[in-house]
Design a protein around this motif. Structure first.
Motif, mmCIF file in Angstrom:
data_model
loop_
_atom_site.group_PDB
_atom_site.id
_atom_site.type_symbol
_atom_site.label_atom_id
_atom_site.label_comp_id
_atom_site.label_asym_id
_atom_site.label_seq_id
_atom_site.Cartn_x
_atom_site.Cartn_y
_atom_site.Cartn_z
ATOM 1 N N ASP A 316 0.813 -1.217 0.000
ATOM 2 C CA ASP A 316 0.000 0.000 0.000
ATOM 3 C C ASP A 316 0.848 1.270 0.000
ATOM 4 N N ARG A 317 2.136 1.145 0.195
ATOM 5 C CA ARG A 317 3.007 2.317 0.305
ATOM 6 C C ARG A 317 3.681 2.674 -1.019
ATOM 7 N N VAL A 318 3.544 1.814 -2.021
ATOM 8 C CA VAL A 318 4.192 2.028 -3.310
ATOM 9 C C VAL A 318 3.151 1.938 -4.417
ATOM 10 N N SER A 319 3.514 2.410 -5.600
ATOM 11 C CA SER A 319 2.633 2.324 -6.765
ATOM 12 C C SER A 319 3.003 1.110 -7.605
ATOM 13 N N ASP A 320 1.995 0.507 -8.236
ATOM 14 C CA ASP A 320 2.171 -0.617 -9.145
ATOM 15 C C ASP A 320 3.010 -1.733 -8.528
ATOM 16 N N PRO A 321 2.612 -2.278 -7.372
ATOM 17 C CA PRO A 321 3.398 -3.366 -6.767
ATOM 18 C C PRO A 321 3.374 -4.627 -7.627
ATOM 19 N N GLN A 322 4.555 -5.229 -7.782
ATOM 20 C CA GLN A 322 4.719 -6.454 -8.556
ATOM 21 C C GLN A 322 5.609 -7.412 -7.764
ATOM 22 N N PRO A 323 5.553 -8.725 -8.063
ATOM 23 C CA PRO A 323 6.455 -9.654 -7.387
ATOM 24 C C PRO A 323 7.919 -9.264 -7.572
ATOM 25 N N SER A 324 8.722 -9.467 -6.548
ATOM 26 C CA SER A 324 10.124 -9.109 -6.617
ATOM 27 C C SER A 324 10.834 -9.875 -7.725
ATOM 28 N N PRO A 325 11.703 -9.204 -8.497
ATOM 29 C CA PRO A 325 12.481 -9.919 -9.511
ATOM 30 C C PRO A 325 13.511 -10.861 -8.909
ATOM 31 N N LEU A 326 13.726 -10.795 -7.587
ATOM 32 C CA LEU A 326 14.683 -11.681 -6.917
ATOM 33 C C LEU A 326 14.039 -12.943 -6.390
#
Length: 330
Positions: A316-326
C-alpha cells in the motif's frame, strides 16, 4: 576496494551488483568483506550471479549507472549504506526499469523502514527476495533529488558537526552533538524566510524548517515514518519554537509521537513550494548530507519516479506493486 564474483558481461544469466559503503554507520566496526560474501552466497543460491563492490560513497553513483547501462541489465541494484549512499544510487536509477534494493546500514535508515525492510542486512535480503517491487515518489530541491527529508537551519548545522565526526560517534560523542545543538539554538539567529506553498505565503523567522518526500506521521522517536511514499505530495514543517523551553517541547513531541499537535509547528502538504531568504546561498541537509544551495530553493515532486524493492507488507506504500524480480527462480 573492489571485489567481483561474476558480473553483467558473462552472458544473459540474471545478475545483480552488490554495492557496500564501508563508511556507513553500521559497518564501521564490522568485517565488511565477510558480510558481502555472505549476502552474495544467499543470492547465488537463488540462481543470481553477484558482482560485489566495496567502495566509497563517491563511487556509488557511477557504479549504479554502469550497471544499468550493461547490455544485460541487472535484476536490481542492491546498495548498503546510509541514506546519502542510497540517494547516490537512486539518482542513477530514477525513471528507469531497474529497482533499487536497500540494505539498511546507516543511522536512521528512513526509507528502508518505510519499505518495511528489516534493519538486519541478512533479513533485508530475505525480505527483498520474498517481497515486491514498486514505485515511489522522488522529491527535488533545485533539481537535486531526495527520497526522505531536506532540512534548513539549526538541523543543517548539527548535521555538519556530526559529519565532521563520522566514525567517532560514541555515546559520549552523541552527548556532544546534543550539547552543540543546544548551543546553536541559544546563539544562532532565527532565519528570515518567505515560504510559498501552493500559493499560500508564510513570512517566518525560524530555527528550523523541513521539507519531506510525502508527509511523515506522528510516531515516537527520532526515526520518522510514512504510511506511503506514493502520495504525490511534499510535506512542509515550519518550526516556530523559541528558546530552550521551546526546543524541549519540540524534542518531547518527537519522543512521544505528538509533534503534529504542537501549536508552534505549521504542517502542510503542498504539491510544490519555494523558499526565499536574504542570503544568496542557503545551508541545508538533503537526506542527511550537508549541502549549500543557491536561493531561492524550489521544491518539486516526481510521482512514482523510482522503482524499489520492498517487503511484501509495503504494497500500500508504493505504486504498481509487482512480485520481486529476486524471487525463487526455476
Amino acid at each position: 576496494m573492489r571485489e567481483s564474483q561474476s558480473g553483467g558481461s558473462e552472458g544473459a544469466s540474471p545478475w545483480v551488483p552488490l554495492i557496500l559503503n564501508p563508511r556507513a554507520g553500521s559497518l564501521l566496526n564490522l568485517d565488511v568483506e565477510a558480510l558481502a560474501r555472505r549476502l552474495s552466497a544467499r543470492l547465488e543460491r537463488q540462481g543470481i550471479r553477484v558482482e560485489r563492490h566495496l567502495v566509497s560513497g563517491k563511487e556509488v553513483h557511477g557504479l549504479a549507472r554502469k550497471a544499468v547501462a550493461s547490455p544485460t541489465p541487472p535484476l536490481a541494484v542492491i546498495v548498503g549504506g546510509g541514506d546519502g549512499t542510497l540517494l547516490a544510487a537512486a539518482d542513477a536509477l530514477i525513471g528507469g526499469p531497474v529497482p533499487l534494493g536497500i540494505l539498511p546500514l546507516g543511522t536512521l535508515n528512513l526509507l528502508a523502514r518505510d519499505l518495511m525492510l528489516p534493519l538486519d542486512p541478512d533479513a533485508a535480503v530475505e525480505a527483498m527476495m520474498g517481497g515486491l517491487s514498486g514505485r515511489v515518489d522522488v522529491a527535488r530541491v533545485n533539481g537535486r533529488p531526495f527520497l526522505n527529508l531536506s532540512v534548513l537551519g539549526v538541523k543543517s548545522a548539527i548535521t555538519r558537526f556530526r559529519e565532521q565526526r563520522r566514525g567517532r560517534l560514541s555515546p559520549w560523542a552523541w552527548v556532544r552533538v546534543m550539547g552543540h545543538a543546544l548551543k546553536l539554538y541559544r546563539r544562532a539567529p532565527r532565519s528570515r524566510l518567505e515560504v510559498v506553498a501552493d500559493g499560500e505565503v508564510f513570512r517566518v523567522r525560524v530555527h528550523a524548517l523541513g521539507v519531506s518526500n510525502n508527509l511523515y506521521n506522528d510516531t515516537p522517536g527520532p526515526a520518522l515514518s510514512r504510511d506511503r511514499i506514493n502520495g504525490g505530495r511534499l510535506g512542509l514543517y515550519i518550526a516556530g519554537h523559541r528558546g530552550h523551553l521551546g526546543l524541549l517541547k519540540q524534542l518531547a513531541g518527537l519522543l512521544f509521537g505528538r509533534w503534529k499537535t504542537d501549536r508552534n509547528l505549521v504542517v502542510r502538504e503542498p504539491e510544490s513550494l519555494s523558499i526565499h531568504g536574504k542570503r544568496a546561498r542557503i545551508h541545508l541537509t538533503i537526506d542527511g548530507e550537508p549541502m549549500l544551495e543557491t536561493a531561492p530553493l524550489v521544491f518539486t515532486l516526481e510521482p512514482s519516479a523510482l522503482l524499489v524493492l520492498a517487503a511484501s507488507g509495503a504494497a500500500d506504500r508504493v505504486s504498481d506493486p509487482q512480485p520481486s524480480p529476486l524471487r525463487t527462480r526455476p
